[in-house]
Enzyme design. Structure first.
Site, PDB file in Angstrom:
ATOM      1  CE1 TYR A 132      -3.243   2.840   0.219  1.00 42.11           C
ATOM      2  CE2 TYR A 132      -3.558   2.351   2.539  1.00 42.11           C
ATOM      3  CZ  TYR A 132      -3.868   3.084   1.419  1.00 42.11           C
ATOM      4  OH  TYR A 132      -4.825   4.081   1.496  1.00 42.11           O
ATOM      5  CE  LYS A 161      -6.447   1.489  -1.176  1.00 37.78           C
ATOM      6  NZ  LYS A 161      -7.149   1.520   0.101  1.00 37.78           N
TER       7      LYS A 161
END
Length: 165
Positions: A132, A161
């Protein structure tokens, strides 16, 4: 060989964690929200809260919605060893994959990010890991070249992400 036991889907919703008036997690509300999201096209759910709440929430989401959609758990933090230990606990809940954020507050170098993610991936070789990258919140930004080094070395790092805009 892929570490994924099933596809995580193309539409993965980062689900909010609903709370009760007293500030505790509304677990029934979380399941209801998860069901609503699945009924409206979500093919996977990304779930998170605080560590103690996360374990209970992940267990509940896996039990109630795991048969329908993959559940991805947020396990990352600023401490590599604590992230590894917490991820080990989370995997016991039956989640399909984990999301690990770039460390926040400490502003690691690209080499530090590389070591953080490869240490986690090597410690948990059977766990599908998504990186992330959200520099606006963490002040850390894993560059594409660093991410490529991580992915090339760690086949269980299966996605990112990206919130760099």
């Amino acid at each position: 060989m892929s570490v994924l036991k099933r596809s995580l889907g193309r539409v993965i919703t980062a689900m909010i964690t609903p709370f009760n008036e007293d500030g505790t997690v509304n677990y029934d509300g979380a399941v209801a929200l998860g069901r609503h999201l699945v009924e409206h096209g979500s093919e996977g759910l990304l779930v998170g809260a605080t560590n103690e709440e996360k374990l209970r929430l992940y267990q509940l989401m896996v039990r109630e919605l795991g048969p329908q959609v993959p559940i991805i758990a947020n396990t990352g933090g600023i401490d590599t060893l604590a992230t590894i230990e917490f991820t080990r606990q989370v995997i016991e809940t039956g989640v399909d994959a984990v999301l690990v954020i770039c460390p926040f507050y400490v502003k690691p170098t690209q080499e530090g990010l590389y070591r953080h993610f490869t240490s986690i991936a090597h410690a948990l070789p059977d766990v599908p890991i998504m990186v992330y990258n959200v520099p606006g919140r963490t002040r850390s930004d894993i560059k594409p070249a660093t991410l490529k080094r991580v992915v090339d070395e760690c086949p269980n790092v299966i996605g990112v992400k990206d919130a760099t805009g």
